[in-house]
Every structure is written in structure tokens, then in C-alpha cells.
Design a protein around this motif. Structure first.
Motif, short mmCIF file in Angstrom:
data_model
loop_
_atom_site.label_atom_id
_atom_site.label_comp_id
_atom_site.label_asym_id
_atom_site.label_seq_id
_atom_site.Cartn_x
_atom_site.Cartn_y
_atom_site.Cartn_z
N SER A 105 38.84 47.86 30.79
CA SER A 105 39.79 48.85 31.31
C SER A 105 39.15 49.69 32.41
N VAL A 106 38.59 48.99 33.39
CA VAL A 106 37.84 49.65 34.45
C VAL A 106 38.76 50.49 35.33
N TRP A 107 40.03 50.12 35.36
CA TRP A 107 41.04 50.89 36.11
C TRP A 107 41.35 52.21 35.43
N ALA A 108 41.01 52.31 34.13
CA ALA A 108 41.36 53.49 33.34
C ALA A 108 40.20 54.47 33.18
N TRP A 109 39.00 53.91 33.06
CA TRP A 109 37.85 54.81 32.88
C TRP A 109 36.56 54.11 33.29
N ARG A 110 35.56 54.88 33.62
CA ARG A 110 34.27 54.37 34.10
C ARG A 110 34.48 53.35 35.23
N GLN A 111 35.17 53.77 36.28
CA GLN A 111 35.52 52.86 37.36
C GLN A 111 34.29 52.35 38.11
N SER A 112 33.19 53.07 38.02
CA SER A 112 31.96 52.63 38.68
C SER A 112 31.42 51.33 38.09
N ARG A 113 31.96 50.91 36.92
CA ARG A 113 31.53 49.66 36.29
C ARG A 113 31.84 48.44 37.16
N VAL A 114 32.72 48.61 38.15
CA VAL A 114 33.06 47.47 38.99
C VAL A 114 31.83 46.91 39.69
N PHE B 36 48.53 44.45 37.01
CA PHE B 36 48.02 45.59 37.77
C PHE B 36 46.50 45.57 37.92
N GLU B 37 45.81 44.79 37.08
CA GLU B 37 44.35 44.74 37.15
C GLU B 37 43.86 44.04 38.41
N VAL B 38 44.59 43.01 38.86
CA VAL B 38 44.17 42.24 40.03
C VAL B 38 44.12 43.12 41.27
N ASP B 39 45.06 44.04 41.40
CA ASP B 39 45.09 44.95 42.55
C ASP B 39 43.80 45.76 42.64
N PHE B 40 43.34 46.24 41.49
CA PHE B 40 42.10 47.03 41.47
C PHE B 40 40.92 46.19 41.95
N TYR B 41 40.85 44.94 41.47
CA TYR B 41 39.72 44.08 41.85
C TYR B 41 39.77 43.69 43.33
N LYS B 42 40.98 43.48 43.85
CA LYS B 42 41.11 43.16 45.28
C LYS B 42 40.56 44.28 46.14
N GLN B 43 40.83 45.51 45.73
CA GLN B 43 40.33 46.68 46.46
C GLN B 43 38.80 46.73 46.46
N ASN B 44 38.21 46.09 45.45
CA ASN B 44 36.75 46.13 45.31
C ASN B 44 36.09 44.77 45.59
N ASN B 45 36.84 43.87 46.24
CA ASN B 45 36.31 42.56 46.66
C ASN B 45 35.68 41.75 45.53
N GLN B 46 36.34 41.77 44.39
CA GLN B 46 35.91 40.95 43.25
C GLN B 46 36.95 39.87 43.01
#
Length: 362
Positions: A119-128, A144-154
Motif C-alpha cells: 500500500s505504497v500509495w497509502a503510506w510510506r511512499q518513499s518505499r517506491v 489505481f496502483e498502476v498510476d502511482f508506479y507510472k509516476q515513479n517509472n516502475q
């Protein structure tokens, strides 16, 4: 022969992992799959090299107590798979445990996949940053998780949720007056939540004598203590028969976690409760970015179900919310639950198995 290493360190991971193992075996019956797992994955065809019960803990203080044995197990797994060199290592959920293994194996040119995004989108986002260092590919259960990863090039792909394959919305439910108690799978959460759930059941019984209560446990670990705690109270108890009881329950009092999503997929009203140790809650409450803790609410991005956390998760409060639900029309809620099922139903295990085998051959 293709060799797949896998690590599922929690009850929910064992359930999700079991459908993945079945799908992989259906794609290629000669696959060798082995690792850390529970009974469900073992029954699906995974060779259990380590038992999941060695790891199944939650909360900061709880993990600290078991830390020496956890570190020893993780080192043993890294050593074993370094020598065996699987074609891919799949970490199923349990990110704090699995990412270290993934990172070390990735450095040795073993391909790594993390199945179930934390749940990196919810807490401890630096874990990416840690995820990018550890994992070649993340298979996401929620869109909704894929959007977060796209923003971080994962590299990440939404595959749907395996539980949406196993569980289908019930139809034409007739009221039964049955209330299900689901206090979680870990001993710590059961000890914190069950006394409040049992007291809530007592309060509810005083308001409506026709209600019946059924407690479903993930295992027999605390059965002696639980029977003593129940005493003369009229509570039926069973082990690991949760899905059959979900079908007939009017309402479930449930610990926050995958179980809340399972209930939504079946279409059962619920009150979500959760308590951590004081220290764990102090730390977690300062790290969480999400407005909600229960998956039905997170997916809908609105409060579909009540969430009672820490001091709010007391018997009186639980009973008030429960009786309110029982005395009101829940058809709109059920419709929203059905929408969640539709959103997550993409043949996740079959799709994931294909992606994993394609990824191995890249």
C-alpha cells in the motif's frame, strides 16, 4: 524445466498465491514451484520448503519479538535460491519480508516479480525506491496502483484480483439473523479484537434475542484461550470455513484486511474494526496518507462501510453500528459492492500466469 521460487508469508498471501500456483500449473504442468507457503498453496502444487507460520506476524512491536528468527529464515531463503538460481522469484505480498530477498536475488541476475503491490500509495511512499531496487515487475491487484508506479517509472501491470475469480456476489439473500465474527488471522490482532467483538455480540443479543453468532478462526492456535473467553456465551466456533459462512450471514464484524475485500466481493454488509499495539499505532498513524483503511472504502474512495479504529473499536460502538446496519436497507451498498467485483474481475490468476511465463522468456 522452468523453476519458480515463491514466498507467501501471510494467510491472505497463501490464499491469493494458491490461485496463482493453480494457474501456473495449468499453463505448464512441468513447472517446478517451491518456497515459503501455507497449506492452500501447498495443496495447489507448490512444494513447501518453509512453512508460512514461521513469518505470519503484523505490527512493529510484534515483528520485533520475532525478528531474530525472521532474519535467520530470510538469510536461509536467499542462500538456497542463490544456489538453485530459479528462473524467477515471486514475492507474494509481505513486502517488508520479501523485498530484501528480491533485492539480493536481483543483484545475482535472478528475475524478480512482486505479486500484490504494497500500500505504497497509502503510506510510506518513499518505499517506491526500495521497490525499484528489488523488483523488475509489480503485478497490481487494483487499477489505481498502476498510476502511482507510472509516476515513479516502475514497471507495473494491473491484473485484476484473484479473489474476484473465487468469490462471486451472492443473489437473493434472505435474512438469516446470523452475524459472523472475523477477528483476523494473527494471534496479536485476535487477542486485541475478539474480547470487544464478543462483548458487542452480547450487547446485540440483549437488543435482539433472535440473533445468532458464529466465530470463524483462521487456525487453532488460540482455541483454548478463545473457548475460555467465550465461556457460557452462545457463540458457534469453526476453523477456516469462512466462505461458506459468508454466504448466509446478514452482517460481519471483521478485522481490517483482505477479509473485508472478500466480504465486499460476496456482497455482505460489514463493520470493519482494527487495533494495533499502542506503539505500532503511534508509528502507523503518522505514516498513513490514505483517508481509509478498509479495502472497500479505498477502492470506492468513499466510506461505504464503517471503520472503527483503536479506541473507537470498542464493544458499545461496534454494536451501535451493527444494529443500525441490520435495521436499514442495504441494497445500495450491495450494488456498490457488485461494482467493485466487476472492476476487479479480470481472470487475474490466468492473466498473471501468462505474464510471468512471458516475463521469464524475455
Amino acid at each position: 524445466m522452468i523453476k519458480i521460487a515463491i514466498s507467501a508469508a501471510e494467510t491472505s498471501g497463501d490464499l491469493i498465491g494458491s490461485t496463482l500456483v493453480q494457474a501456473l500449473k495449468a499453463q505448464d504442468g512441468n513447472l517446478q514451484i517451491e518456497g515459503l507457503c501455507g497449506n492452500k498453496m501447498q495443496q495447489s502444487g507448490c512444494k513447501q520448503r518453509w512453512d508460512m507460520s514461521l513469518v505470519n506476524v503484523m505490527g512493529f512491536t510484534e515483528v520485533l519479538k520475532k525478528l531474530p528468527s525472521l532474519l535467520k529464515l530470510r538469510a536461509e531463503m536467499v542462500s538456497y535460491f542463490s544456489k538453485q538460481q530459479p528462473d524467477v522469484f515471486i514475492g507474494v505480498d509481505a513486502p517488508d519480508f520479501n523485498f530484501i530477498i528480491e533485492k539480493k536475488l536481483k543483484k545475482q541476475s535472478v528475475k524478480t516479480i512482486h505479486f500484490v503491490s504494497p500500500s505504497v500509495w497509502a503510506w510510506r511512499q518513499s518505499r517506491v525506491k526500495k521497490i525499484k531496487q528489488s523488483t523488475d515487475l509489480v503485478l497490481c491487484l487494483f487499477p489505481f496502483e498502476v498510476d502511482f508506479y507510472k509516476q515513479n517509472n516502475q514497471r507495473a501491470i494491473f491484473v485484476g484480483h484473484p479473489l474476484a475469480e473465487k468469490l462471486t456476489p451472492r443473489k437473493n439473500h434472505k435474512p438469516t439473523k446470523q452475524i459472523l465474527l472475523m477477528p483476523g488471522s494473527r494471534s496479536g490482532e485476535v487477542k486485541r479484537l475478539l474480547p470487544e467483538l464478543l462483548l458487542a455480540a452480547k450487547i446485540m443479543s440483549q437488543q435482539d434475542e433472535t440473533l445468532s453468532f458464529h466465530l470463524v478462526l483462521a487456525n487453532e492456535e488460540l482455541l483454548g484461550w478463545i473457548n475460555e473467553l467465550i465461556g457460557e456465551q452462545k457463540i458457534n466456533v469453526s476453523i477456516d470455513e469462512v466462505h461458506s459462512h459468508m454466504q448466509t450471514a446478514d452482517l460481519v464484524l471483521v478485522a481490517s484486511g483482505t477479509a473485508a475485500l472478500e466480504l465486499a466481493l460476496v456482497g455482505v454488509p460489514m463493520v470493519v474494526v482494527y487495533k494495533l499495539s499502542t506503539v505500532s499505532y503511534f508509528i502507523a498513524s503518522r505514516l498513513i496518507k490514505s483517508k481509509y483503511i478498509s479495502l472497500p472504502n479505498v477502492i470506492a474512495n468513499k466510506p461505504l462501510v464503517p471503520e472503527l479504529i483503536q479506541d473507537q473499536a470498542n464493544a458499545k460502538n461496534i454494536a451501535i453500528h451493527a444494529m443500525k446496519i441490520l435495521s436499514s436497507d442495504q441494497s445500495k451498498l450491495i450494488s456498490k459492492f457488485n461494482n467493485i467485483h466487476q472492476q476487479l474481475s479480470l481472470n487475474a490468476s490466468e492473466e498473471s500466469a501468462k505474464l510471468i511465463l512471458d516475463f521469464i522468456h524475455e
